[in-house]
Design an enzyme around this catalytic site. Structure first.
Site, PDB file in Angstrom:
ATOM      1  N   MET A  26      40.247  37.520  41.638  1.00  0.00           N
ATOM      2  CA  MET A  26      39.970  37.691  40.217  1.00  0.00           C
ATOM      3  C   MET A  26      41.037  37.033  39.341  1.00  0.00           C
ATOM      4  O   MET A  26      42.093  36.625  39.825  1.00  0.00           O
ATOM      5  CB  MET A  26      39.888  39.186  39.889  1.00  0.00           C
ATOM      6  CG  MET A  26      38.743  39.907  40.590  1.00  0.00           C
ATOM      7  SD  MET A  26      38.662  41.662  40.201  1.00  0.00           S
ATOM      8  CE  MET A  26      38.208  41.613  38.458  1.00  0.00           C
ATOM      9  N   HIS A  27      40.734  36.930  38.035  1.00  0.00           N
ATOM     10  CA  HIS A  27      41.691  36.618  36.964  1.00  0.00           C
ATOM     11  C   HIS A  27      42.136  35.164  36.878  1.00  0.00           C
ATOM     12  O   HIS A  27      42.701  34.755  35.863  1.00  0.00           O
ATOM     13  CB  HIS A  27      42.950  37.489  37.071  1.00  0.00           C
ATOM     14  CG  HIS A  27      42.701  38.933  37.296  1.00  0.00           C
ATOM     15  ND1 HIS A  27      41.861  39.673  36.497  1.00  0.00           N
ATOM     16  CD2 HIS A  27      43.181  39.792  38.239  1.00  0.00           C
ATOM     17  CE1 HIS A  27      41.841  40.934  36.945  1.00  0.00           C
ATOM     18  NE2 HIS A  27      42.626  41.025  37.989  1.00  0.00           N
TER      19      HIS A  27
ATOM     20  N   ASP B 139      36.472  40.212  43.596  1.00  0.00           N
ATOM     21  CA  ASP B 139      36.673  40.663  44.972  1.00  0.00           C
ATOM     22  C   ASP B 139      36.761  42.179  45.107  1.00  0.00           C
ATOM     23  O   ASP B 139      36.285  42.748  46.088  1.00  0.00           O
ATOM     24  CB  ASP B 139      37.892  39.986  45.604  1.00  0.00           C
ATOM     25  CG  ASP B 139      39.189  40.199  44.840  1.00  0.00           C
ATOM     26  OD1 ASP B 139      39.186  40.849  43.768  1.00  0.00           O
ATOM     27  OD2 ASP B 139      40.230  39.680  45.304  1.00  0.00           O
TER      28      ASP B 139
END
Length: 507
Positions: free
Chosen positions: A81-82, A240
């Site tokens: 992520m991110h 995830d």
């Protein structure tokens, strides 16, 4: 028979699995790639490495299984992520992606928070602005690489770059978008207030879908490279953690997960967008349509044991090589010979800063309480206990919030250790169970693809059809009693050392 493909774009590698409707894994493949740290606190990867790994793992799964492309009825995408993937008008990356564990953006986090207001940020996004999130990375690029920034046409999350390569569509989904600091988590849409406040064009954001919705179809170019059938539907998928939660059956109230991967995550399902008033936990959209989750993230869970293995575990590596076993097994066997509490040796697992409950990129790891009595076994056990204490921090916040907890499911590589599962149960005071399939996010998004393709009527039905509890680790009450005073010391150490950590980070 219909088959479902789940693809997880991880930090260490891309994992692809092919399952049938019963959840049986017909084939799986993983391809690893490098991580770059060109400066202290920086963490980057080349998106082309992700794409090459995706192509390679898909082809491998089709070859292994003998499944015909026409039998693959749905594809789900998950990923770290991110991260920020900056692409030009042709969808080509303009630089390496800046990852979730990159810590360069504290000043940009401060700028966003001060400009919009901390209370407003929490109101709009349900979370603080953190260094790992995407928005401060975009601001960092504007301030530090203006020549690159001027060419940006889209900013994608890691898995959504792969979606673009597979389908030609710029799309994302609600669980991953929740971790950008640009998403209205309560209303499940991009936040106009955050985009305007950060001076980020709304046109850079991909269209957002629910995780089970079809977001695009495999195009002819990707079909030629992967062996898939052109037109195969690709669903939204999930970040995830949300995808891994689906793969672990965390889709109803009372069931939590305790995940021990490189990072560590305590994940709880919620019917409503509940927010910790102190913002110690993340509140994100779940991959289950119309649902949310709370999540406590520590950055170095299994990563702490990996660091110890690489830095000090050469003897264990030698023994493991001679016996033909995993070095982690040797380390855990060694740790099991030390008593609960490691005779007063406490480990702080903040090797790459921390997120929950201490959002501090300058936090550092530490061993505290070393005496001449302490051996390698004590140090190994202290790492297992320190990580478990860090996860207990997040679990304790959930308990403070009144979240019902009937069962905690242990998952991830670290949970394969019976000793570590026992320590998790004993430090938290809550029994931990394991389930029959341990394929993590890749399984979760394969199930989401099954819902999108009509193989299952809902995410909940998919999980009930495929996932079942197979083992239970009960709490050892004697050990639990012994851990409480050690945990109290653990909790006192970060506040006591915080200023020293910040001083050290400037040296």
């Amino acid at each position: 028979m219909p088959y479902l493909l789940g693809i997880d774009i991880g930090t260490s590698g891309t994992k692809t699995i092919l399952i049938d409707p019963t959840g049986s894994v017909t084939a799986k493949s993983t391809i690893e790639y490098p991580l770059y740290s060109p400066q202290p606190l920086w963490s980057e990867q080349d998106p082309e490495d992700w794409w090459n790994a995706t192509v390679g793992t898909i082809r491998s799964c089709l070859t292994q299984s003998g499944v015909r492309a026409v039998e693959v009825v749905g594809i789900g995408l998950s990923g770290q992520m991110h991260g920020a993937v900056f692409v030009d008008g042709n969808g080509n990356p303009l630089r390496r992606a800046i990852l979730w564990n990159d810590q360069r953006t504290q000043s940009q986090c401060d700028w966003i928070t001060n400009r919009i207001g901390a209370d407003k940020v929490a109101e709009y996004t349900c979370n603080p602005v953190l260094t790992g999130f995407q928005a401060p990375k975009i601001v960092w690029l504007r301030e530090n690489e203006p020549e690159v920034y001027a060419k940006v046409k889209r900013v994608l999350l890691p898995k959504d770059f792969i979606r673009y390569r597979l389908t030609g569509e710029y799309a994302t989904e609600v669980s991953d978008a929740s971790g950008t600091s640009l998403f209205d988590v309560k209303n499940r849409k991009w936040s106009a207030e955050m985009l305007v406040g950060c001076d980020i064009p709304a046109s850079w954001m991909a269209e957002s879908f629910e995780s089970v919705e079809v977001s695009g179809k495999v195009n002819a170019t990707a079909a030629g490279l992967t062996g898939l059938k052109s037109g195969t539907p690709v669903v939204g998928g999930g970040g995830d953690q949300a995808a891994g939660a689906v793969g672990n059956g965390i889709v109803e109230t009372g069931i939590l997960s305790n995940s021990l991967g490189t990072s560590g995550v305590v994940f709880a399902f919620s019917d409503t967008p509940r927010v910790d008033v102190a913002l110690r936990l993340h509140t994100f959209c779940h991959a289950v349509p119309g649902k949310w989750h709370l999540m406590g993230v520590m950055l170095s869970a299994g990563g702490s044991l990996q660091w110890y293995r690489d830095a000090f575990g050469q003897p264990e590596k030698v023994v493991a090589g001679a016996l033909g076993v995993d070095p982690y097994q040797i380390l855990c066997d060694e740790a099991a010979t030390a008593p609960a509490g490691s005779e007063g040796l406490v480990f702080l697992p903040y090797l790459t800063g921390e997120r929950a409950p201490h959002p501090d990129p300058y936090a550092r790891g530490a061993f505290v309480g070393i005496t001449r009595r302490h051996t390698r076994a004590h140090f190994a056990r202290a790492i297992l206990e320190g990580v478990s204490f860090g996860l207990k921090d997040s679990l304790s916040v959930m308990q403070e919030m009144g979240l019902p907890i009937s069962e905690v499911r242990a998952s991830g590589g670290g949970a394969r250790s019976g000793l570590w599962r026992q320590i998790l149960a004993d430090t938290s005071g809550v029994k931990h169970v394991t389930v029959n399939i341990d394929e993590g996010p890749a399984l979760g998004v394969a199930l989401l693809a099954g819902v999108g393709a009509g193989v299952y009527p809902s995410v909940e039905d998919a999980c009930r059809s495929v996932i079942r509890v197979v083992d239970e680790t009960a709490v050892n009450t004697t050990a639990n009693d012994k851990y409480q005073p050690t945990y109290n010391v653990y909790r006192s150490l970060y506040p006591a050392l915080k200023s020293a950590f910040h001083d050290l980070s400037s040296l």
